[in-house]
Design a protein around this motif. Structure first.
Motif, PDB file in Angstrom:
ATOM      1  N   GLN A 197       0.517   7.067  -6.566  1.00 22.51           N
ATOM      2  CA  GLN A 197      -0.641   8.393  -6.488  1.00 22.51           C
ATOM      3  C   GLN A 197       0.191   9.179  -6.463  1.00 22.51           C
ATOM      4  O   GLN A 197      -0.268  10.710  -6.319  1.00 22.51           O
TER       5      GLN A 197
ATOM      6  N   LYS B  38       2.070   2.009  -3.644  1.00 25.70           N
ATOM      7  CA  LYS B  38       0.664   2.569  -3.808  1.00 25.70           C
ATOM      8  C   LYS B  38       0.410   3.640  -3.834  1.00 25.70           C
ATOM      9  O   LYS B  38       0.005   4.720  -4.856  1.00 25.70           O
TER      10      LYS B  38
ATOM     11  N   LEU C  55      -2.623  -3.464  -6.837  1.00 23.37           N
ATOM     12  CA  LEU C  55      -1.743  -3.044  -7.920  1.00 23.37           C
ATOM     13  C   LEU C  55      -1.747  -3.850  -8.945  1.00 23.37           C
ATOM     14  O   LEU C  55      -1.736  -3.519  -9.971  1.00 23.37           O
TER      15      LEU C  55
ATOM     16  N   ASP D  93       1.005  -1.364  -0.106  1.00 23.22           N
ATOM     17  CA  ASP D  93       0.212  -0.465  -0.112  1.00 23.22           C
ATOM     18  C   ASP D  93       0.255   0.961  -0.241  1.00 23.22           C
ATOM     19  O   ASP D  93      -0.078   2.366  -0.534  1.00 23.22           O
TER      20      ASP D  93
ATOM     21  N   ILE E 256      -7.913   3.379  -8.346  1.00 23.56           N
ATOM     22  CA  ILE E 256      -6.516   3.099  -7.976  1.00 23.56           C
ATOM     23  C   ILE E 256      -6.912   3.070  -6.120  1.00 23.56           C
ATOM     24  O   ILE E 256      -6.373   2.074  -5.319  1.00 23.56           O
ATOM     25  N   SER E 257      -8.198   2.950  -5.416  1.00 19.88           N
ATOM     26  CA  SER E 257      -8.383   3.004  -4.046  1.00 19.88           C
ATOM     27  C   SER E 257      -8.328   1.173  -4.050  1.00 19.88           C
ATOM     28  O   SER E 257      -8.211   0.804  -3.144  1.00 19.88           O
TER      29      SER E 257
ATOM     30  N   LEU F 226      -0.985   3.188 -13.986  1.00 19.93           N
ATOM     31  CA  LEU F 226      -0.539   4.337 -12.972  1.00 19.93           C
ATOM     32  C   LEU F 226       1.107   4.594 -13.062  1.00 19.93           C
ATOM     33  O   LEU F 226       1.002   5.989 -13.178  1.00 19.93           O
TER      34      LEU F 226
ATOM     35  N   ALA G 201      -0.551  -1.345 -11.169  1.00 21.76           N
ATOM     36  CA  ALA G 201       0.737  -0.836 -11.707  1.00 21.76           C
ATOM     37  C   ALA G 201       0.990  -0.318 -12.612  1.00 21.76           C
ATOM     38  O   ALA G 201       1.811   0.803 -12.554  1.00 21.76           O
TER      39      ALA G 201
END
Length: 195
Positions: free
Chosen positions: A10, A6, A114, A3, A109-110, A136, A133
């Motif tokens: 972000q 991630k 990923l 996390d 995304i949340s 992103l 991932a």
């Protein structure tokens, strides 16, 4: 990936978003829209383009379509319709749309891990499937690439430069220093042209 990874990815995406929107501040409608490169690059068009990019990559790719219709994403849209603002498309409307797309993308995304699998219909088969991932990283890279374009276009429009508000990330120098620096670079370039 954790996390924490991630959240870091972000955060970098959000920094690019913020930089791009900041480049619009304080400009006239003319300067927001005018093309400052031979290919027509303009500040408001960059924001409009990225609104569509995020809507598709964090929406369509993961079967989470953005709720609003975005006309320039339709198959019958004119070429480059996403790269400039029509007279009836205000800066406030385009930035507002971009920010609503962020919210949608941030929810994707949340909510997904990923390693969540997606499919990019406009990419070749060999590049699919994709992970969240990968998307992103891809969208973050594209956002920062266009934020760099915006930095140059803004400098051409009114001379303003900077990485973000309060941090221009430039060498300290007066207007005279910058003029002399530019003249020096021109001299070096001319000298190399003869080689």
């Amino acid at each position: 990936m954790s996390d924490i990874a991630k959240a870091e990815l972000q955060r970098y995406l959000q920094e690019g978003r913020n930089a791009l929107v900041w480049k619009l501040e304080g400009l006239t409608e003319y300067d927001l829209r005018r093309p400052l490169t031979p290919t027509g690059t303009n500040l408001l068009g960059l924001v409009k383009h990225l609104a569509g990019v995020e809507a598709e990559y964090f929406g369509v790719v993961f079967n989470r379509p953005f709720a609003e219709e975005i006309s320039w994403l339709s198959p019958d849209a004119a070429p480059n319709a996403d790269m400039w603002a029509k007279p009836e498309e205000s800066c406030k409307e385009i930035v507002g749309l971009y920010q609503r797309v962020w919210e949608h993308a941030d929810t994707t995304i949340s909510q997904l891990p990923l390693d969540a699998s997606g499919y990019v219909p406009w990419w070749r088969e060999a590049s699919n499937p994709v992970s969240l991932a990968r998307i992103l990283v891809h969208v973050t890279a594209e956002t920062h690439r266009h934020a760099g374009h915006a930095d140059i276009v803004r400098e051409l429009a009114d001379g303003s430069v900077g990485h973000r508000d309060g941090n221009d990330n430039m060498a300290a120098g007066s207007q005279t220093w910058w003029r002399e620096y530019n003249e020096h670079l021109e001299s070096v370039a001319r000298g190399c042209a003869d080689q």
